[in-house]
Design an enzyme around this catalytic site. Structure first.
Site, PDB file in Angstrom:
ATOM      1  N   ARG A  44      28.197  57.515 -47.359  1.00 52.87           N
ATOM      2  CA  ARG A  44      27.450  56.435 -46.694  1.00 52.87           C
ATOM      3  C   ARG A  44      26.009  56.892 -46.483  1.00 52.87           C
ATOM      4  NH1 ARG A  44      32.565  55.855 -43.931  1.00 52.87           N
ATOM      5  NH2 ARG A  44      31.897  57.058 -42.104  1.00 52.87           N
ATOM      6  N   LYS A 217      16.033  35.928 -36.437  1.00 52.06           N
ATOM      7  CA  LYS A 217      16.686  36.144 -37.735  1.00 52.06           C
ATOM      8  C   LYS A 217      17.720  35.043 -37.965  1.00 52.06           C
ATOM      9  CE  LYS A 217      19.388  39.586 -40.297  1.00 52.06           C
ATOM     10  NZ  LYS A 217      19.460  40.987 -40.670  1.00 52.06           N
TER      11      LYS A 217
HETATM   12  P1  13P Z   1      22.965  39.784 -45.143  1.00 54.74           P
HETATM   13  O1  13P Z   1      21.538  39.653 -45.588  1.00 54.74           O
HETATM   14  O2  13P Z   1      23.833  40.497 -46.121  1.00 54.74           O
HETATM   15  O3  13P Z   1      23.525  38.494 -44.637  1.00 54.74           O
HETATM   16  O4  13P Z   1      22.936  40.772 -43.890  1.00 54.74           O
HETATM   17  C1  13P Z   1      21.988  40.589 -42.928  1.00 54.74           C
HETATM   18  C2  13P Z   1      22.530  41.006 -41.622  1.00 54.74           C
HETATM   19  O5  13P Z   1      21.975  41.878 -40.989  1.00 54.74           O
HETATM   20  C3  13P Z   1      23.732  40.342 -41.099  1.00 54.74           C
HETATM   21  O6  13P Z   1      23.901  40.640 -39.754  1.00 54.74           O
END
Ligand code: 13P
Length: 335
Positions: A44, A217
């Protein structure tokens, strides 16, 4: 300008965006299983360190969201991971929620947990070098979901989290993710996402969160992945802008979209169109997990020691998204 506003701008300005590398060990194990690489702490770290030491970090990646395991690991050169990220010119961040659990009272929906002991954990992460944090609330669309209960309780948790993070001098990413799973229309996604975001801001204001020192976000406005009525990328961009214009207060400096299961190309193309049509003052950028890492992970899995080759793939994806965050991407730049 406040210190928190400064951090936000440093992360998102000039076509920079965020690399979401904060997959929990469970999720990362699923990703590694998918490409037949054993999910050990070493593997990881190796994949993540490969990305964090890529040249595109300086120009395209303003911040990296880490998971608890990674923020405490050391690089192959014995650097602490947050130090490596800062040396590359980017800001280290940390996921601080402890995951989405069954919501009592509406057991088919989720509530995100992690408020207990959060103030103490934030102190520790701040000392480890974190400049910003993430908390994700998650909502399903069906005829009756998201329910008022899920919208209210997740907004409340997000606001309590954000207030504690700002008290600790870090920038909170507010992530209310309305999932694309299902057969709903884009219009339904628009309605539910607007309701979710509006409720989040009501709670953020009630909890006295400084809106100039946050990053929102959100998901883009898409038809469900099982829907028969798909819409064009232009419509995605226009609906997404319409939604954010009406539900996000103008003080918010920046929006960094999640990719949410879109392909790498779709996520880039939609972001590019959002920026082409952007008639708001919000910076519109990316905070992608899968849409920044998928191709790099696939390539890396064939030979996990091929650091340079993996970085080349990652650099390309980061550059494409950075151009999209400025409305300067076009398909012929793809390789
Ligand atoms: P994804 O862009 O793969 O949706 O992941 C963004 C993220 O931080 C989800 O919590």
């Amino acid at each position: 300008m406040s210190e928190l506003n400064n951090i936000t701008l440093k992360i998102l300005e000039n076509g920079k965006g965020i690399l979401a590398a904060d997959e929990s060990t469970g999720t990362m194990t699923k990703r590694l299983d998918g490409v037949n690489v054993p999910s050990t702490p070493e593997n990881r770290l190796l994949f993540r360190e490969t990305l964090f030491s890529s040249s595109s970090m300086t120009e395209c990646i303003g911040g990296v969201i880490l998971y608890d395991e990674t923020i405490k690991q050391k690089s192959s050169k014995k650097n602490k991971i947050p130090e490596l990220i800062s040396e590359m010119g980017s800001a280290p961040g940390i996921k601080v929620d402890t995951g989405a659990k069954v919501l009592a009272g509406s057991p088919d929906e989720k509530i995100t947990e992690g408020l207990d002991g959060l103030r103490e954990r934030l102190k520790e992460y701040y000392k480890l070098g974190a400049k910003f944090t993430k908390w994700r609330g998650v909502y399903n669309i069906t005829k009756s979901f998201p329910s008022k209960l899920s919208i209210t309780s997740n907004a409340h948790a997000l606001a309590r989290y954000a207030a504690l993070v700002q008290e600790s001098n870090m920038v909170p990413i507010i992530e209310p993710e309305v999932l694309m799973d299902g057969n709903h229309t884009a219009e339904e996604c628009y309605k539910k996402t607007s309701e979710v975001i509006e409720r989040c801001f009501e709670e953020l204001i009630l909890h006295k969160v400084d809106l100039k020192g946050i990053i929102l976000k959100p998901n883009m406005i898409l038809a469900g992945n099982k829907s028969k009525s798909k819409i064009s990328n232009e419509e995605v961009a226009k609906l997404t802008l319409k939604c954010l214009k009406s539900s996000v207060p103008s003080e918010v400096p920046g929006v960094a979209f999640l990719s949410g299961g879109q392909s790498e190309l779709e996520a880039t193309e939609n972001l590019n169109l959002i920026n082409k049509y952007n008639d708001t003052n919000f910076i519109m950028s990316y905070s992608y997990g899968r849409a920044l890492q998928q191709s790099a992970l696939k390539f890396w899995s064939k030979d996990i020691q091929d650091i340079k080759g993996t970085q080349k793939i990652f650099n390309h994806r980061a550059k494409m998204n950075s151009l999209a965050a400025q409305g300067k991407w076009s398909k012929d730049l793809e390789i």
